[in-house]
Design a protein around this motif. Sequence first.
Motif, short mmCIF file in Angstrom:
data_model
loop_
_atom_site.label_atom_id
_atom_site.label_comp_id
_atom_site.label_asym_id
_atom_site.label_seq_id
_atom_site.Cartn_x
_atom_site.Cartn_y
_atom_site.Cartn_z
N VAL A 9 0.84 -1.20 0.00
CA VAL A 9 0.00 0.00 0.00
C VAL A 9 0.87 1.24 0.00
O VAL A 9 0.59 2.22 -0.70
N GLU A 10 1.95 1.22 0.77
CA GLU A 10 2.80 2.40 0.88
C GLU A 10 3.52 2.72 -0.43
O GLU A 10 3.83 3.88 -0.70
N ILE A 11 3.74 1.73 -1.27
CA ILE A 11 4.36 1.97 -2.57
C ILE A 11 3.50 2.90 -3.41
O ILE A 11 4.00 3.74 -4.14
N PHE A 12 2.18 2.78 -3.28
CA PHE A 12 1.27 3.58 -4.10
C PHE A 12 0.80 4.85 -3.43
O PHE A 12 0.01 5.60 -3.99
N THR A 13 1.23 5.10 -2.21
CA THR A 13 0.86 6.34 -1.52
C THR A 13 2.12 7.06 -1.07
O THR A 13 3.19 6.48 -1.04
N THR A 14 1.98 8.31 -0.70
CA THR A 14 3.12 9.07 -0.19
C THR A 14 2.84 9.62 1.20
O THR A 14 3.51 10.52 1.65
N GLN A 15 1.85 9.09 1.87
CA GLN A 15 1.44 9.64 3.16
C GLN A 15 2.23 9.07 4.34
O GLN A 15 2.13 9.58 5.44
N LEU A 16 2.97 8.00 4.14
CA LEU A 16 3.77 7.37 5.19
C LEU A 16 2.92 7.03 6.41
O LEU A 16 3.25 7.39 7.53
N ILE A 17 1.83 6.33 6.18
CA ILE A 17 0.97 5.87 7.28
C ILE A 17 1.06 4.36 7.42
O ILE A 17 1.40 3.85 8.48
N ILE A 19 3.18 2.28 6.35
CA ILE A 19 4.53 1.73 6.51
C ILE A 19 4.82 1.39 7.97
O ILE A 19 5.46 0.40 8.28
N TRP A 20 4.31 2.19 8.89
CA TRP A 20 4.58 1.96 10.32
C TRP A 20 3.84 0.72 10.82
O TRP A 20 4.35 -0.01 11.66
N PHE A 21 2.65 0.50 10.29
CA PHE A 21 1.92 -0.70 10.67
C PHE A 21 2.53 -1.94 10.01
O PHE A 21 2.46 -3.04 10.56
N ALA A 22 3.18 -1.75 8.87
CA ALA A 22 3.88 -2.85 8.23
C ALA A 22 5.08 -3.27 9.08
O ALA A 22 5.35 -4.46 9.26
N VAL A 23 5.78 -2.29 9.64
CA VAL A 23 6.89 -2.59 10.55
C VAL A 23 6.36 -3.32 11.78
O VAL A 23 6.95 -4.31 12.24
N SER A 24 5.23 -2.88 12.29
CA SER A 24 4.60 -3.52 13.44
C SER A 24 4.23 -4.97 13.11
O SER A 24 4.37 -5.87 13.94
N LEU A 52 4.99 4.35 16.34
CA LEU A 52 5.87 4.67 15.21
C LEU A 52 5.27 5.76 14.33
O LEU A 52 5.98 6.65 13.86
N LEU A 53 3.97 5.69 14.11
CA LEU A 53 3.28 6.70 13.30
C LEU A 53 3.41 8.08 13.94
O LEU A 53 3.75 9.06 13.27
N LEU A 54 3.16 8.18 15.24
CA LEU A 54 3.21 9.47 15.93
C LEU A 54 4.63 10.04 16.01
O LEU A 54 4.83 11.24 15.98
N ILE A 55 5.61 9.16 16.09
CA ILE A 55 7.00 9.62 16.21
C ILE A 55 7.59 9.99 14.85
O ILE A 55 8.17 11.07 14.69
N PHE A 56 7.45 9.11 13.88
CA PHE A 56 8.20 9.27 12.64
C PHE A 56 7.47 10.00 11.52
O PHE A 56 8.11 10.56 10.64
N ARG A 57 6.14 10.02 11.50
CA ARG A 57 5.45 10.68 10.40
C ARG A 57 5.74 12.18 10.35
O ARG A 57 6.02 12.71 9.28
N PRO A 58 5.69 12.92 11.49
CA PRO A 58 6.04 14.34 11.40
C PRO A 58 7.46 14.57 10.89
O PRO A 58 7.70 15.48 10.11
N LEU A 59 8.39 13.73 11.32
CA LEU A 59 9.77 13.85 10.85
C LEU A 59 9.87 13.57 9.35
O LEU A 59 10.50 14.31 8.60
N LYS A 62 8.53 16.44 7.27
CA LYS A 62 9.45 17.57 7.16
C LYS A 62 10.54 17.30 6.13
O LYS A 62 10.98 18.20 5.43
N LEU A 63 11.00 16.05 6.06
CA LEU A 63 12.07 15.70 5.14
C LEU A 63 11.60 15.49 3.71
O LEU A 63 12.39 15.51 2.78
N GLN A 64 10.29 15.27 3.53
CA GLN A 64 9.74 15.01 2.20
C GLN A 64 9.77 16.29 1.38
O GLN A 64 9.37 17.35 1.85
#
Length: 130
Positions: A9-17, A19-24, A52-59, A62-64
């Motif tokens: 799913v993350e491959i087709f989106t750019t929202q970075l949501i 991906i964190w559940f995939a790591v989980s 992971l979502l709350l920690i890394f998504r804002p970061l 910013k980098l995107q």
Amino acid sequence: MIAILGFGVEIFTTQLISIWFAVSALINLFLVSMHIGLKWQLIQFIVTGVTLLLIFRPLAKKLQPKFHPMNAADGIIGKTGTVLNDQRVKVDGQLWKYAAVEKLNTGDSVKVVALNGVTLQVQKIKGREE
């Protein structure tokens, strides 16, 4: 399976949501191999994913890089062109319909000051003849 789906799913989106559940879900794969109960797997999946979502998504946001789609107005305003006749002006090799406050003659150099639909608003460049 959830991890593969999340990465897919993350491959087709750019929202970075997702991906964190995939790591989980990958962590859950480890818990399954240790025969941890379903209740604890579910708790780990939710807590880790949300954390992971709350920690890394804002970061990550910013980098995107910022994407600003370019439209015709972004590229044409400020450019110069040449009046071809009483209806058309040539700017960057393209012919445009134009409007001007002052009377323009064939060959006058003009600067694009605005874009209204498909009509350029131009003004004569003083002291410059082509």
